[in-house]
Design a protein around this motif. Sequence first.
Motif, PDB file in Angstrom:
ATOM      1  N   SER A  37      66.263  60.863  41.672  1.00 46.58           N
ATOM      2  CA  SER A  37      66.544  61.296  43.042  1.00 46.58           C
ATOM      3  C   SER A  37      67.679  62.014  43.366  1.00 46.58           C
ATOM      4  CB  SER A  37      66.075  60.133  43.805  1.00 46.58           C
ATOM      5  OG  SER A  37      67.332  59.298  43.716  1.00 46.58           O
ATOM      6  N   LYS A  38      68.622  61.932  42.317  1.00 47.40           N
ATOM      7  CA  LYS A  38      69.864  62.560  42.559  1.00 47.40           C
ATOM      8  C   LYS A  38      69.901  64.130  42.408  1.00 47.40           C
ATOM      9  CE  LYS A  38      73.806  60.499  41.148  1.00 47.40           C
ATOM     10  NZ  LYS A  38      74.413  60.517  42.376  1.00 47.40           N
ATOM     11  N   ARG A  73      67.750  69.283  49.832  1.00 50.21           N
ATOM     12  CA  ARG A  73      67.235  69.551  51.059  1.00 50.21           C
ATOM     13  C   ARG A  73      66.369  70.752  51.177  1.00 50.21           C
ATOM     14  NH1 ARG A  73      71.669  69.656  55.609  1.00 50.21           N
ATOM     15  NH2 ARG A  73      72.695  71.158  53.737  1.00 50.21           N
ATOM     16  N   ILE A 122      61.834  67.691  52.086  1.00 50.26           N
ATOM     17  CA  ILE A 122      62.971  66.689  52.146  1.00 50.26           C
ATOM     18  C   ILE A 122      63.881  67.136  53.158  1.00 50.26           C
ATOM     19  CG2 ILE A 122      64.803  65.699  50.938  1.00 50.26           C
ATOM     20  CD1 ILE A 122      63.266  65.931  48.503  1.00 50.26           C
ATOM     21  N   LEU A 133      69.207  63.684  52.606  1.00 52.26           N
ATOM     22  CA  LEU A 133      69.294  62.728  51.462  1.00 52.26           C
ATOM     23  C   LEU A 133      70.450  61.823  51.859  1.00 52.26           C
ATOM     24  CD1 LEU A 133      69.109  65.498  48.716  1.00 52.26           C
ATOM     25  CD2 LEU A 133      67.470  63.757  48.925  1.00 52.26           C
ATOM     26  N   ASP A 172      70.709  54.697  50.363  1.00 48.22           N
ATOM     27  CA  ASP A 172      70.146  55.827  49.783  1.00 48.22           C
ATOM     28  C   ASP A 172      68.749  55.950  49.668  1.00 48.22           C
ATOM     29  OD1 ASP A 172      70.103  57.784  47.633  1.00 48.22           O
ATOM     30  OD2 ASP A 172      69.657  56.487  46.084  1.00 48.22           O
ATOM     31  N   ILE A 177      65.776  58.660  51.479  1.00 48.67           N
ATOM     32  CA  ILE A 177      65.371  59.958  51.728  1.00 48.67           C
ATOM     33  C   ILE A 177      64.644  60.118  53.257  1.00 48.67           C
ATOM     34  CG2 ILE A 177      63.737  61.725  50.776  1.00 48.67           C
ATOM     35  CD1 ILE A 177      64.040  60.446  48.114  1.00 48.67           C
ATOM     36  N   THR A 190      62.161  62.439  55.239  1.00 52.45           N
ATOM     37  CA  THR A 190      61.212  63.709  55.028  1.00 52.45           C
ATOM     38  C   THR A 190      60.234  63.788  56.226  1.00 52.45           C
ATOM     39  OG1 THR A 190      59.136  64.147  53.616  1.00 52.45           O
ATOM     40  CG2 THR A 190      59.462  61.796  54.191  1.00 52.45           C
ATOM     41  N   ALA A 223      64.809  55.694  47.673  1.00 54.14           N
ATOM     42  CA  ALA A 223      65.120  56.884  46.788  1.00 54.14           C
ATOM     43  C   ALA A 223      64.878  56.036  45.553  1.00 54.14           C
ATOM     44  CB  ALA A 223      66.854  57.491  46.596  1.00 54.14           C
TER      45      ALA A 223
END
Length: 346
Positions: free
Chosen positions: A139-140, A144, A166, A169, A183, A185, A187, A226
Amino acid sequence: MLAPIRSPWLAPVLDTEPSEARDARPLGAPANDDVLLDAYSQAVTSVADAVGPAVMRVDTRARSGGAGRGGTGSGVVIAPDGLVLTNAHVVNGAREVRLTDTEGRTTEARLLGIDPDTDLALLRADAARSLAFAPLGDSKSLRRGQLAIAIGNPLGFESTVTAGVISALGRSLRATTGRMIEDVIQTDAALNPGNSGGPLVSSRGEVIGINTAVIMGAQGICFAVAANTANHVVSEIILHGRVRRGFIGVAAQTVPVPRRHAVAAGIGNARGAMLTQVEQGGPASEAGLMMHDLVVKLDGEPVTGVDDLVRLLDRNRIGKPVTVDVLRLGRPRSFTVTPKERAAAK
């Protein structure tokens, strides 16, 4: 004279279908599906075909005596031996857990471990057969605006696919325990009750998050834990049966590090973890850390996002002084913080 604009989205329709076929087709009749499918549609359908079989419906039965309640959610098989990730709130308090795949086959599952602080739980399917699976991605590497696809069973409608992007983050989200999940996400892929525990997937078919929450009344604001945080939780549960973590009393968000500040401080970070909340009386507050401090290192290891902060504050640092390097108003500062063990959620 300007050349006519050629849209790449229209090119397949303009260039691959003979004019005679277009002329012969009745007005309003659809063109061939293969012609109309653009890159976006192909990405979504490919992901749905590849990852869909790994998504399970999760049905729970409440414990006797009224402790907990039955319900329905989603889960995703992340390993061929039947490891299934779902949300903690989907299975918490359940006496029995049953999984159903896309072909309607069911199997019982047992709970290996639960981590309410990240709203994640790990199950193992009892079926002996090899299951379709979708491994966790990184996920790193997300950005966006990147395509995000959610698969699950919203409101009992099985194998539903929604798509979006996305939106942000490294968010923080308050869990049902009252603590902050780091951490996360954000969306705009539509989620509804029943999507909980299902995968958020990239256009490459990688599971980049586990869908966890919707802000009721908001338009297109949904959240997923994430994949990097999920990976850490899975490893801890497999090794120790639970997640022990260091607690310093902060909430944080992944943000870019201004280039001029990085150069002035002599660091290579492009991103860091900005503190959005510092709990009064907690280890970070007592050490002198403040809101808006931008954490860039912990014990000399780079912190390039909230996932790094979560990973580095592990069981091995509980009760031991650690050095936290931050940028405060662009200037480097160092603090010594002693993490405590985070108490188990009740």
